[in-house]
Design an enzyme around this catalytic site. Structure first.
Site, PDB file in Angstrom:
ATOM      1  N   CYS A 135       0.833  -1.201   0.000  1.00  0.00           N
ATOM      2  CA  CYS A 135       0.000   0.000   0.000  1.00  0.00           C
ATOM      3  C   CYS A 135       0.867   1.251   0.000  1.00  0.00           C
ATOM      4  O   CYS A 135       1.707   1.427   0.878  1.00  0.00           O
ATOM      5  CB  CYS A 135      -0.923   0.025   1.199  1.00  0.00           C
ATOM      6  SG  CYS A 135      -2.010   1.436   1.155  1.00  0.00           S
ATOM      7  N   LYS A 171       0.247  -9.662  -2.467  1.00  0.00           N
ATOM      8  CA  LYS A 171      -0.024  -8.585  -3.428  1.00  0.00           C
ATOM      9  C   LYS A 171       1.202  -7.691  -3.573  1.00  0.00           C
ATOM     10  O   LYS A 171       1.670  -7.091  -2.603  1.00  0.00           O
ATOM     11  CB  LYS A 171      -1.231  -7.775  -2.958  1.00  0.00           C
ATOM     12  CG  LYS A 171      -1.650  -6.706  -3.945  1.00  0.00           C
ATOM     13  CD  LYS A 171      -3.038  -6.225  -3.653  1.00  0.00           C
ATOM     14  CE  LYS A 171      -3.497  -5.193  -4.638  1.00  0.00           C
ATOM     15  NZ  LYS A 171      -4.860  -4.748  -4.353  1.00  0.00           N
TER      16      LYS A 171
HETATM   17  C1  LIG Z   1     -10.305   3.569  -3.811  1.00  0.00           C
HETATM   18  C2  LIG Z   1      -9.319   2.444  -3.798  1.00  0.00           C
HETATM   19  C3  LIG Z   1      -9.038   1.776  -2.598  1.00  0.00           C
HETATM   20  C4  LIG Z   1      -8.120   0.725  -2.578  1.00  0.00           C
HETATM   21  N1  LIG Z   1      -7.893   0.073  -1.399  1.00  0.00           N
HETATM   22  C5  LIG Z   1      -7.050  -0.992  -1.377  1.00  0.00           C
HETATM   23  C6  LIG Z   1      -6.872  -1.730  -0.173  1.00  0.00           C
HETATM   24  O1  LIG Z   1      -7.511  -1.463   0.864  1.00  0.00           O
HETATM   25  N2  LIG Z   1      -5.983  -2.762  -0.192  1.00  0.00           N
HETATM   26  C7  LIG Z   1      -5.307  -3.125  -1.334  1.00  0.00           C
HETATM   27  O2  LIG Z   1      -4.529  -4.083  -1.304  1.00  0.00           O
HETATM   28  N3  LIG Z   1      -5.498  -2.461  -2.503  1.00  0.00           N
HETATM   29  C8  LIG Z   1      -6.346  -1.415  -2.550  1.00  0.00           C
HETATM   30  N4  LIG Z   1      -6.564  -0.741  -3.730  1.00  0.00           N
HETATM   31  C9  LIG Z   1      -5.823  -1.159  -4.961  1.00  0.00           C
HETATM   32  C10 LIG Z   1      -6.694  -2.061  -5.838  1.00  0.00           C
HETATM   33  O3  LIG Z   1      -7.046  -3.262  -5.174  1.00  0.00           O
HETATM   34  C11 LIG Z   1      -5.960  -2.405  -7.161  1.00  0.00           C
HETATM   35  O4  LIG Z   1      -4.750  -3.083  -6.853  1.00  0.00           O
HETATM   36  C12 LIG Z   1      -5.620  -1.176  -7.990  1.00  0.00           C
HETATM   37  O5  LIG Z   1      -6.619  -0.191  -7.865  1.00  0.00           O
HETATM   38  C13 LIG Z   1      -5.428  -1.502  -9.491  1.00  0.00           C
HETATM   39  O6  LIG Z   1      -6.600  -2.023 -10.074  1.00  0.00           O
HETATM   40  P1  LIG Z   1      -7.680  -1.094 -10.860  1.00  0.00           P
HETATM   41  O7  LIG Z   1      -6.915  -0.254 -11.823  1.00  0.00           O
HETATM   42  O8  LIG Z   1      -8.629  -2.069 -11.503  1.00  0.00           O
HETATM   43  O9  LIG Z   1      -8.377  -0.258  -9.814  1.00  0.00           O
HETATM   44  C14 LIG Z   1      -7.466   0.320  -3.781  1.00  0.00           C
HETATM   45  C15 LIG Z   1      -7.762   0.995  -4.977  1.00  0.00           C
HETATM   46  C16 LIG Z   1      -8.660   2.031  -5.003  1.00  0.00           C
HETATM   47  C17 LIG Z   1      -8.973   2.708  -6.314  1.00  0.00           C
END
Ligand SMILES: Cc1cc2nc3c(=O)[nH]c(=O)nc-3n(C[C@H](O)[C@H](O)[C@H](O)COP(=O)(O)O)c2cc1C
Length: 315
Positions: A135, A171
């Site tokens: 993160c 991850k």
């Molecule tokens: C609003 C938001 C909150 C997120 N919170 C987490 C989280 O709590 N833990 C985590 O491992 N990834 C978190 N992510 C990352 C997503 O799981 C993902 O790895 C990342 O957004 C890329 O995928 P995408 O482009 O489809 O959103 C978050 C992403 C967004 C947009």
């Protein structure tokens, strides 16, 4: 004309069977109940919760999200109810979710990760744990674990010792020079599956105020802007590590359309996660699953496994 045969979208992440290769990305659909009525769960191979920490966290002050030209910048900062409230109030809500549940965990120390993982591993309704060692929006722990291969090794081995039942997903952070290094460390330390990528550390500026838009200054970029980089990373990890080690990959980063999901499968992912796109269309998994079904049927194929990792490279 290609003979059309019945398509079976099931895939396996280790011992966990998913009805389709499409899963939700952590942090984009809450603990489950927030999302339960918004999507057709027959299309969701697995549901991933937002990150859970040992103690409750308020997260970062607002503003903590901002739209960018081709994506979303967030600095939520792992806001969550903490382990005890999660077990008491959120776990019972899983009965509404027909898909396997994966709980994403985050911490500041190795001890916090092992405590969380050990407790959650005892919860029958949980099929897998996803270690968020990537993160970018927390001051301590978080990204520093994910960017240092030695730390990845330490944390994954420690967690592996206490996880007896759940599938262990690690991850990975894309905020590194070469994502292969932490990936190797995770697999050698016992990860059952890798998920990638988390968000890219980024900055948005308000030129009127001449200040950062986010109160946390930086945030993590997700959505369409990151897709080609995420695809590259999935392909690298698949060809250089996971294919031989037989470790499945959950690919993510900017998946919005069915063709995006096919690209991730071709690059070597076994399953594909959708995050930011859920804010545009919560039922995206159903649209993607339908697309994959047709793509396979049109080619006389019957399973996503027949295209996984099948990207053809020049000789
Ligand atoms: C609003 C938001 C909150 C997120 N919170 C987490 C989280 O709590 N833990 C985590 O491992 N990834 C978190 N992510 C990352 C997503 O799981 C993902 O790895 C990342 O957004 C890329 O995928 P995408 O482009 O489809 O959103 C978050 C992403 C967004 C947009």
């Amino acid at each position: 004309m290609v003979e059309q045969r019945e398509v079976d979208l099931r895939v396996h992440l280790g011992s966990v069977e998913l009805a389709t290769p499409i899963v939700t990305a952590s942090g984009t659909s809450g603990y489950s109940l927030e999302y339960a009525d918004l999507a057709d769960f027959r299309a969701i191979g697995a549901f991933f919760t937002k990150s859970i920490t040992l103690e409750p966290r308020q997260g970062n002050p607002p503003p903590r999200t901002v739209e960018t030209r081709a994506g979303l910048l967030n600095s939520i900062g792992l806001a969550n109810v903490g382990l005890e409230v999660f077990l008491k109030e959120k776990v019972p809500q899983f009965q509404r979710i027909p898909s396997p549940i994966f709980v994403n965990v985050a911490g500041r120390t190795i001890d916090e990760y092992t405590k969380l993982a050990g407790r959650l591993d005892e919860v029958e309704q949980i099929s897998g744990l996803e270690l968020n060692i990537s993160c970018p929006n927390v001051k301590e722990g978080g990204i520093t674990f994910g960017t240092d291969a030695r730390q990845v090794s330490k944390i994954v081995s420690a967690v592996k010792k206490v996880v007896k039942r759940c599938l262990l997903v690690v991850k990975l952070s894309p905020n590194v020079t070469d994502i292969l290094e932490p990936a190797k460390a995770a697999v050698e330390a016992g990860a059952d599956c890798l998920s990638l990528v988390n968000t890219f550390t980024s900055l948005a500026i308000d030129i009127e105020k001449q200040r950062p838009v986010l109160a946390n200054v930086t945030g993590g970029l997700s959505g369409p802007a990151i897709k080609p980089i995420a695809l590259y990373m999935v392909h690298r990890i698949y060809t250089q590590l996971c294919k031989k080690a037989n470790v499945p990959i959950i690919g993510m980063g900017g998946v919005q359309f069915g063709s995006d999901a096919i690209e991730f499968l071709l690059a070597g992912a076994t399953a594909v996660a959708v995050g930011t796109a859920l804010f545009v269309e919560p039922n995206t998994p159903a649209i993607l699953a339908e697309y994959i079904k047709k793509y396979l049927a049109d080619r006389g194929l019957t399973s996503p496994t027949e295209i996984a990792g099948k990207l053809q490279l020049p000789a």
